[in-house]
Design an enzyme around this catalytic site. Structure first.
Site, PDB file in Angstrom:
ATOM      1  N   CYS A  87       0.840  -1.203   0.000  1.00 31.94           N
ATOM      2  CA  CYS A  87       0.000   0.000   0.000  1.00 31.94           C
ATOM      3  C   CYS A  87       0.877   1.257   0.000  1.00 31.94           C
ATOM      4  O   CYS A  87       1.587   1.500  -0.969  1.00 31.94           O
ATOM      5  CB  CYS A  87      -0.998  -0.036   1.162  1.00 31.94           C
ATOM      6  SG  CYS A  87      -2.366   1.139   0.956  1.00 31.94           S
ATOM      7  N   HIS A 195      -3.868  -4.539  -0.006  1.00 29.48           N
ATOM      8  CA  HIS A 195      -3.393  -5.139   1.241  1.00 29.48           C
ATOM      9  C   HIS A 195      -3.511  -6.661   1.145  1.00 29.48           C
ATOM     10  O   HIS A 195      -4.614  -7.195   1.297  1.00 29.48           O
ATOM     11  CB  HIS A 195      -4.230  -4.640   2.427  1.00 29.48           C
ATOM     12  CG  HIS A 195      -3.965  -3.225   2.809  1.00 29.48           C
ATOM     13  ND1 HIS A 195      -2.942  -2.874   3.658  1.00 29.48           N
ATOM     14  CD2 HIS A 195      -4.580  -2.073   2.454  1.00 29.48           C
ATOM     15  CE1 HIS A 195      -2.937  -1.560   3.823  1.00 29.48           C
ATOM     16  NE2 HIS A 195      -3.924  -1.056   3.087  1.00 29.48           N
ATOM     17  N   GLU A 197      -2.671  -8.800   3.296  1.00 26.08           N
ATOM     18  CA  GLU A 197      -3.059  -9.328   4.607  1.00 26.08           C
ATOM     19  C   GLU A 197      -4.560  -9.176   4.862  1.00 26.08           C
ATOM     20  O   GLU A 197      -5.089  -9.751   5.820  1.00 26.08           O
ATOM     21  CB  GLU A 197      -2.244  -8.652   5.716  1.00 26.08           C
ATOM     22  CG  GLU A 197      -2.637  -7.235   6.067  1.00 26.08           C
ATOM     23  CD  GLU A 197      -2.099  -6.167   5.126  1.00 26.08           C
ATOM     24  OE1 GLU A 197      -2.259  -4.971   5.452  1.00 26.08           O
ATOM     25  OE2 GLU A 197      -1.518  -6.525   4.064  1.00 26.08           O
TER      26      GLU A 197
END
EC number: 4.3.2.10
Length: 217
Positions: A87, A195, A197
């Protein structure tokens, strides 16, 4: 079949410069099979198999906070070792960003590891761009193996415009095709605008690809 290295075999330094989503990034990397150390110690970068530069927030603040680590990060990249920006961390890999100019703060210099600038979405587009978008892989890179056509989670108002079109590894569409994944010419410095994650199984695949890349290096 899960081909990730055994848990803890690959060591990853997660850069702590005050703006990263460290907890979820750590969990994601650990699920992908890495041993993770959250650190701001350049010596830890040198000792790790790979370095992850996370980031949530503004470009200027990110570069100011990471300023003391600039040399360590660029040395790590110059040595051909894996550096993964997420990001804001991806945007910091570039040379400049319109964000500081837009906020009236003047030009700020990024890490310049993927030459280019970050530009704001057009005024007729809702910003930040937030949500799930399909990944369109533009060229081969170990990070994106097996994710073409899958969906990832984005939250951003600016996007990368690399000087070299070959730096674009994958794109997504938000009224304009923008780079979702970029990489330097050598291939060892790369980043995702989304992202991983927070991107479910697609994100986990990306992180596993990263861990496997580190293991092979």
């Amino acid at each position: 079949m899960d081909e990730s290295p055994p848990d803890g075999e690959v060591s990853v330094a997660l850069v702590d410069y005050g703006l990263g989503n460290l907890r979820s990034a750590t969990r994601g990397l650990e699920r992908a099979g890495a041993s993770v150390e959250t650190t701001d110690d350049p010596e830890a970068f040198a000792a790790a198999d790979g370095v992850v530069l996370p980031g949530v927030g503004a470009f200027r603040e990110g570069m100011e906070n990471a300023g003391p680590l600039r040399e360590a990060l660029t040395d790590h990249a110059a040595a051909g070792r894996p550096l993964f920006g997420i990001c804001l961390g991806m945007q910091m890999l570039l040379t400049t960003s319109e964000e500081a100019d837009h906020e009236g703060e003047g030009e700020v210099t990024g890490l310049d590891l993927v030459p280019g600038t970050n530009v704001r979405f057009e005024v007729d587009q809702k910003v930040p761009h937030m949500g799930w978008n399909e990944l369109d892989v533009a060229r081969d890179h170990p990070l994106v193996e097996g994710v073409d056509g899958e969906y990832a989670y984005f939250v951003h108002s600016y996007y990368a415009e690399p000087d070299d079109a070959d730096a674009v590894v994958a794109t997504a569409d938000y009224g304009v095709d923008f780079p979702a994944v970029v990489a330097n010419e050598a291939g060892n410095v790369f980043g995702t605008q989304f992202h991983p994650e927070k991107s479910g199984e697609t994100g986990l695949k990306i992180l596993r690809n990263f861990v496997e890349y580190c293991a092979e290096r």
